[in-house]
Design an enzyme around this catalytic site. Structure first.
Site, PDB file in Angstrom:
ATOM      1  N   GLY A   1      -8.203   4.635   9.706  1.00  0.00           N
ATOM      2  CA  GLY A   1      -8.853   3.367   9.378  1.00  0.00           C
ATOM      3  C   GLY A   1      -8.748   2.919   7.934  1.00  0.00           C
ATOM      4  O   GLY A   1      -9.357   1.912   7.550  1.00  0.00           O
ATOM      5  N   THR A   2      -7.962   3.614   7.127  1.00  0.00           N
ATOM      6  CA  THR A   2      -7.881   3.229   5.699  1.00  0.00           C
ATOM      7  C   THR A   2      -7.432   1.772   5.512  1.00  0.00           C
ATOM      8  O   THR A   2      -8.001   1.041   4.712  1.00  0.00           O
ATOM      9  CB  THR A   2      -6.888   4.114   4.899  1.00  0.00           C
ATOM     10  OG1 THR A   2      -5.706   4.268   5.671  1.00  0.00           O
ATOM     11  CG2 THR A   2      -7.457   5.460   4.548  1.00  0.00           C
ATOM     12  N   GLY A   3      -6.382   1.383   6.255  1.00  0.00           N
ATOM     13  CA  GLY A   3      -5.813   0.038   6.065  1.00  0.00           C
ATOM     14  C   GLY A   3      -6.794  -1.057   6.459  1.00  0.00           C
ATOM     15  O   GLY A   3      -6.970  -2.056   5.741  1.00  0.00           O
ATOM     16  N   CYS A   4      -7.468  -0.865   7.606  1.00  0.00           N
ATOM     17  CA  CYS A   4      -8.442  -1.857   8.087  1.00  0.00           C
ATOM     18  C   CYS A   4      -9.585  -1.978   7.072  1.00  0.00           C
ATOM     19  O   CYS A   4     -10.061  -3.079   6.758  1.00  0.00           O
ATOM     20  CB  CYS A   4      -9.032  -1.431   9.432  1.00  0.00           C
ATOM     21  SG  CYS A   4      -7.794  -1.079  10.684  1.00  0.00           S
TER      22      CYS A   4
ATOM     23  N   LYS B   1       0.841  -1.197   0.000  1.00  0.00           N
ATOM     24  CA  LYS B   1       0.000   0.000   0.000  1.00  0.00           C
ATOM     25  C   LYS B   1       0.878   1.249   0.000  1.00  0.00           C
ATOM     26  O   LYS B   1       1.665   1.457   0.913  1.00  0.00           O
ATOM     27  CB  LYS B   1      -0.898   0.021   1.241  1.00  0.00           C
ATOM     28  CG  LYS B   1      -1.874  -1.151   1.274  1.00  0.00           C
ATOM     29  CD  LYS B   1      -2.710  -1.143   2.542  1.00  0.00           C
ATOM     30  CE  LYS B   1      -1.893  -1.373   3.786  1.00  0.00           C
ATOM     31  NZ  LYS B   1      -2.711  -1.672   4.970  1.00  0.00           N
TER      32      LYS B   1
ATOM     33  N   THR C   1      -8.270  10.248   7.583  1.00  0.00           N
ATOM     34  CA  THR C   1      -8.011   8.952   6.946  1.00  0.00           C
ATOM     35  C   THR C   1      -7.826   7.849   7.976  1.00  0.00           C
ATOM     36  O   THR C   1      -7.229   6.818   7.686  1.00  0.00           O
ATOM     37  CB  THR C   1      -6.722   9.027   6.096  1.00  0.00           C
ATOM     38  OG1 THR C   1      -5.661   9.482   6.949  1.00  0.00           O
ATOM     39  CG2 THR C   1      -6.863   9.954   4.912  1.00  0.00           C
TER      40      THR C   1
HETATM   41  N1  LIG Z   1      -5.203  10.436   0.788  1.00  0.00           N
HETATM   42  C1  LIG Z   1      -5.603   9.308   0.176  1.00  0.00           C
HETATM   43  N2  LIG Z   1      -6.397   9.349  -0.902  1.00  0.00           N
HETATM   44  C2  LIG Z   1      -6.803   8.232  -1.545  1.00  0.00           C
HETATM   45  N3  LIG Z   1      -6.448   6.983  -1.152  1.00  0.00           N
HETATM   46  C3  LIG Z   1      -5.647   6.854  -0.069  1.00  0.00           C
HETATM   47  C4  LIG Z   1      -5.173   8.003   0.656  1.00  0.00           C
HETATM   48  N4  LIG Z   1      -4.400   7.567   1.705  1.00  0.00           N
HETATM   49  C5  LIG Z   1      -4.394   6.226   1.621  1.00  0.00           C
HETATM   50  N5  LIG Z   1      -5.116   5.797   0.559  1.00  0.00           N
HETATM   51  C6  LIG Z   1      -5.345   4.421   0.148  1.00  0.00           C
HETATM   52  O1  LIG Z   1      -5.895   3.743   1.278  1.00  0.00           O
HETATM   53  C7  LIG Z   1      -5.453   2.405   1.303  1.00  0.00           C
HETATM   54  C8  LIG Z   1      -4.753   2.112   2.637  1.00  0.00           C
HETATM   55  O2  LIG Z   1      -3.435   2.611   2.513  1.00  0.00           O
HETATM   56  P1  LIG Z   1      -2.507   3.140   3.677  1.00  0.00           P
HETATM   57  O3  LIG Z   1      -1.141   3.184   3.122  1.00  0.00           O
HETATM   58  O4  LIG Z   1      -3.102   4.408   4.231  1.00  0.00           O
HETATM   59  O5  LIG Z   1      -2.688   1.971   4.684  1.00  0.00           O
HETATM   60  P2  LIG Z   1      -2.410   1.946   6.200  1.00  0.00           P
HETATM   61  O6  LIG Z   1      -1.296   2.848   6.542  1.00  0.00           O
HETATM   62  O7  LIG Z   1      -2.300   0.523   6.594  1.00  0.00           O
HETATM   63  O8  LIG Z   1      -3.714   2.541   6.786  1.00  0.00           O
HETATM   64  P3  LIG Z   1      -3.994   2.710   8.326  1.00  0.00           P
HETATM   65  O9  LIG Z   1      -2.780   3.430   8.838  1.00  0.00           O
HETATM   66  O10 LIG Z   1      -5.247   3.539   8.376  1.00  0.00           O
HETATM   67  O11 LIG Z   1      -4.175   1.348   8.884  1.00  0.00           O
HETATM   68  C9  LIG Z   1      -4.540   2.230   0.082  1.00  0.00           C
HETATM   69  O12 LIG Z   1      -5.295   1.746  -1.012  1.00  0.00           O
HETATM   70  C10 LIG Z   1      -4.066   3.649  -0.172  1.00  0.00           C
HETATM   71  O13 LIG Z   1      -3.617   3.842  -1.501  1.00  0.00           O
HETATM   72  C1  LIG Z   2      -7.569  -1.458  16.931  1.00  0.00           C
HETATM   73  C2  LIG Z   2      -6.836  -0.796  15.804  1.00  0.00           C
HETATM   74  N1  LIG Z   2      -6.511  -1.510  14.703  1.00  0.00           N
HETATM   75  C3  LIG Z   2      -5.858  -0.914  13.681  1.00  0.00           C
HETATM   76  C4  LIG Z   2      -5.525   0.422  13.720  1.00  0.00           C
HETATM   77  C5  LIG Z   2      -4.775   1.069  12.570  1.00  0.00           C
HETATM   78  O1  LIG Z   2      -5.479   2.124  11.992  1.00  0.00           O
HETATM   79  P1  LIG Z   2      -4.822   3.592  11.800  1.00  0.00           P
HETATM   80  O2  LIG Z   2      -3.444   3.353  11.223  1.00  0.00           O
HETATM   81  O3  LIG Z   2      -5.724   4.301  10.857  1.00  0.00           O
HETATM   82  O4  LIG Z   2      -4.712   4.243  13.147  1.00  0.00           O
HETATM   83  C6  LIG Z   2      -5.876   1.138  14.888  1.00  0.00           C
HETATM   84  N2  LIG Z   2      -5.579   2.440  15.034  1.00  0.00           N
HETATM   85  N3  LIG Z   2      -6.523   0.500  15.911  1.00  0.00           N
END
Ligand SMILES: Nc1ncnc2c1ncn2[C@@H]1O[C@H](COP(=O)(O)OP(=O)(O)OP(=O)(O)O)[C@@H](O)[C@H]1O
Ligand SMILES: Cc1ncc(COP(=O)(O)O)c(N)n1
Length: 277
Positions: free
Chosen positions: A217-220, A176, A215
């Site tokens: 929760g994007t990864g979850c 990602k 943003t």
């Molecule tokens: N500003 C943004 N606009 C559009 N898409 C985004 C943006 N930021 C992240 N994404 C997309 O969101 C998804 C999750 O990516 P990210 O790299 O943010 O994951 P993450 O760090 O694991 O997320 P989190 O930290 O919320 O768990 C990917 O498909 C990424 O390309």
């Molecule tokens: C319980 C739990 N699981 C996953 C994340 C990661 O999400 P984020 O990177 O957006 O804080 C979080 N903050 N909390």
């Protein structure tokens, strides 16, 4: 009687603020038309400002939740998120080695605010026990650096990073690139770029980068959306493409809550349809 929707299980931590973790996963699953179920591994006291506390559950509680769901209801896809400790990573990996359902592993290690969600001592278990049972692993760039030592600062390096993660045994990896911009020394731009590969096929997923700080929760959300689409019978490339569209819409609609980083909007498609109708 209505036919039951596909069943999807999340094995993850609870986010009291409702933006990430179990709460994000279940909202995503509802939005994508599957029946969401949960195995809670840890409870966090968390809000838009950060993580104020975290408590993992005993291994027996995690095992019991998993058995309750799998032995009676059954699962068509599983997603893992925050697993907190080496013991929980090993337990979950052992449980998942007995399932035929596709498994999406989001190797969550640090929250958006920099709070640790995985003990440093658990990284080895992620590499050697959890990644080998993954159908798709979805590390972000910081997790890639922790797992492989590769610091990605350009799209080209994403390919090297993907190869290094695949060495640990997941069938597919989705690197990602959400963090590819904004940090000094990293390239990026107006696109949010992710790379999906199984070592043979390569799919670059590109979407407009939304200039929205909310943003959380994007990864979850992305990993749960992939699991939901896999449960509906899609192939990995189809599931990841559909999940990317969903998370892009959710980021675009992310809203302010509290005094810090607000959540993505899991219900963006419902809200759009309601406004249009
Ligand atoms: N500003 C943004 N606009 C559009 N898409 C985004 C943006 N930021 C992240 N994404 C997309 O969101 C998804 C999750 O990516 P990210 O790299 O943010 O994951 P993450 O760090 O694991 O997320 P989190 O930290 O919320 O768990 C990917 O498909 C990424 O390309
Ligand atoms: C319980 C739990 N699981 C996953 C994340 C990661 O999400 P984020 O990177 O957006 O804080 C979080 N903050 N909390």
């Amino acid at each position: 009687m209505t036919e039951a929707p596909p069943r999807v299980l999340t094995v993850a931590g609870s986010d009291s603020g409702g933006g990430a973790g179990i709460q994000a996963d279940l909202k995503t699953m509802l939005a994508l038309g599957v029946h969401g179920m949960s195995v809670i591994t840890a409870v966090t006291a968390q809000n838009s400002l950060g993580v104020q506390g975290a408590w993992e559950l005993p291994v027996e509680a995690v095992r019991a939740q998993y058995r309750s769901v799998v032995d009676d209801i059954g699962v068509q896809a599983v997603k893992t998120g925050m697993l907190a400790t080496a013991e929980l990573v090993e337990t979950v990996a052992e449980l998942l080695s007995g399932t035929n359902a596709p498994v999406v592993v989001d190797p969550v290690s640090v929250s958006k605010h920099g709070d640790a969600l995985l003990a440093a001592s658990a990284l080895d278990a992620v590499r050697t026990a959890l990644l080998p049972v993954a159908t798709v692993a979805t590390p972000n760039l910081d997790e890639v650096a922790q797992l492989t030592g590769i610091r990605v600062r350009s799209e080209d390096r994403m390919r090297d990073a993907a190869g290094a993660v695949l060495e640990y045994g997941p069938k597919w990896v989705l690197i990602k690139g959400g963090h590819l911009t904004g940090d000094p020394g990293r390239e990026g731009g107006d696109q949010a770029v992710d790379l999906l590969t199984d070592g043979i096929e390569e799919h670059w997923l590109r979407a407009p980068r939304h200039d929205n700080r909310h943003t959380h929760g994007t990864g979850c959300t992305l990993a749960s959306a992939i699991a939901a689409q896999l449960a509906k019978g899609q192939s990995v490339p189809q599931a990841v493409t559909a999940a990317k569209d969903y998370v892009t819409g959710a980021v675009a609609a992310g809203f302010a809550l509290g005094g810090g980083i607000g959540p993505v909007d899991h219900g963006w498609a419902f809200r759009k349809a309601r406004t249009a109708g």
